[in-house]
Design a protein around this motif. Structure first.
Motif, short mmCIF file in Angstrom:
data_model
loop_
_atom_site.label_atom_id
_atom_site.label_comp_id
_atom_site.label_asym_id
_atom_site.label_seq_id
_atom_site.Cartn_x
_atom_site.Cartn_y
_atom_site.Cartn_z
N TRP A 184 0.82 -1.19 0.00
CA TRP A 184 0.00 0.00 0.00
C TRP A 184 0.86 1.25 0.00
O TRP A 184 2.05 1.20 0.30
CB TRP A 184 -1.02 0.02 1.15
N TYR A 185 0.23 2.37 -0.39
CA TYR A 185 0.95 3.57 -0.71
C TYR A 185 0.27 4.79 -0.10
O TYR A 185 -0.92 4.77 0.20
CB TYR A 185 1.03 3.75 -2.23
N LEU A 186 1.04 5.85 0.02
CA LEU A 186 0.48 7.13 0.43
C LEU A 186 1.05 8.20 -0.49
O LEU A 186 2.24 8.51 -0.41
CB LEU A 186 0.82 7.44 1.89
N GLN A 187 0.20 8.70 -1.39
CA GLN A 187 0.59 9.79 -2.26
C GLN A 187 0.32 11.08 -1.53
O GLN A 187 -0.83 11.36 -1.14
CB GLN A 187 -0.22 9.74 -3.57
N MET A 188 1.35 11.88 -1.35
CA MET A 188 1.22 13.12 -0.58
C MET A 188 1.51 14.30 -1.49
O MET A 188 2.64 14.44 -1.99
CB MET A 188 2.20 13.11 0.61
N ASN A 189 0.51 15.11 -1.72
CA ASN A 189 0.63 16.29 -2.56
C ASN A 189 0.46 17.56 -1.72
O ASN A 189 -0.07 17.50 -0.61
CB ASN A 189 -0.41 16.26 -3.68
N SER A 190 0.87 18.67 -2.28
CA SER A 190 0.74 19.96 -1.59
C SER A 190 1.27 19.87 -0.17
O SER A 190 0.63 20.33 0.79
CB SER A 190 -0.73 20.40 -1.57
N LEU A 191 2.45 19.30 -0.02
CA LEU A 191 3.02 19.10 1.31
C LEU A 191 3.32 20.44 1.97
O LEU A 191 3.74 21.41 1.30
CB LEU A 191 4.28 18.25 1.22
N GLN A 192 3.12 20.47 3.27
CA GLN A 192 3.35 21.66 4.07
C GLN A 192 4.33 21.33 5.19
O GLN A 192 4.47 20.16 5.56
CB GLN A 192 2.03 22.17 4.65
N PRO A 193 5.01 22.33 5.74
CA PRO A 193 5.96 22.07 6.84
C PRO A 193 5.34 21.28 7.99
O PRO A 193 6.03 20.47 8.62
CB PRO A 193 6.38 23.47 7.27
N GLU A 194 4.07 21.48 8.25
CA GLU A 194 3.44 20.75 9.35
C GLU A 194 3.23 19.27 9.05
O GLU A 194 2.84 18.51 9.93
CB GLU A 194 2.09 21.39 9.72
N ASP A 195 3.51 18.86 7.81
CA ASP A 195 3.46 17.43 7.47
C ASP A 195 4.76 16.72 7.81
O ASP A 195 4.86 15.50 7.67
CB ASP A 195 3.18 17.25 5.98
N THR A 196 5.74 17.47 8.22
CA THR A 196 7.03 16.88 8.59
C THR A 196 6.87 15.89 9.73
O THR A 196 6.15 16.15 10.70
CB THR A 196 8.02 17.99 8.99
N GLY A 197 7.55 14.76 9.61
CA GLY A 197 7.49 13.76 10.66
C GLY A 197 7.98 12.41 10.18
O GLY A 197 8.33 12.25 9.00
#
Length: 123
Positions: free
Chosen positions: A79-92
């Motif tokens: 399984w996958y997670l496509q992450m678009n429009s990433l923001q600094p608060e997505d850091t982790g």
């Protein structure tokens, strides 16, 4: 012993994209729910998204809805997670997880975890 291996993390600028993958080494049985979590130092691990086998049901945390997409390759049991429009608060640190319980349960016990892959988003 079941092992989940994440890949695809990295460093991007705000607005960029990343695709995370989760590949289990072996499963005694196919999981009934697959998911992604994330954690930053000093905070509790946060559920991000989950998907049922075949993709019949997907759920997202409000913070990622409309930007992240969880998907599954049933044949490969990945399984996958496509992450678009990433923001600094997505850091982790992002972890994949699998459960024997159905995704439709109100509370899910996650039975298997990966070791995590780091995602860093700079502004």
């Amino acid at each position: 012993q079941v092992q989940l291996v994440e890949s695809g993390g990295g460093s991007v600028q705000a607005g960029g994209s990343l695709r995370l993958s989760c590949a289990p080494s072996s499963f005694p049985m196919r999981p009934n729910c697959m998911g992604w979590f994330r954690q930053v130092p000093g905070k509790a691990r946060e559920w991000v998204a989950s998907i049922s086998p075949g993709g019949a049901s997907t759920k997202y945390a409000d913070s990622v809805k409309g930007r992240f997409t969880i998907s599954q390759d049933n044949a490969e049991n990945q399984w996958y997670l496509q992450m678009n429009s990433l923001q600094p608060e997505d850091t982790g640190m992002y972890y994949c997880a699998a459960a024997r319980a159905s995704c439709l349960r109100a509370r899910i016990t996650w039975d298997y975890w990966g070791h995590g892959t780091q995602v860093t988003v700079s502004s």
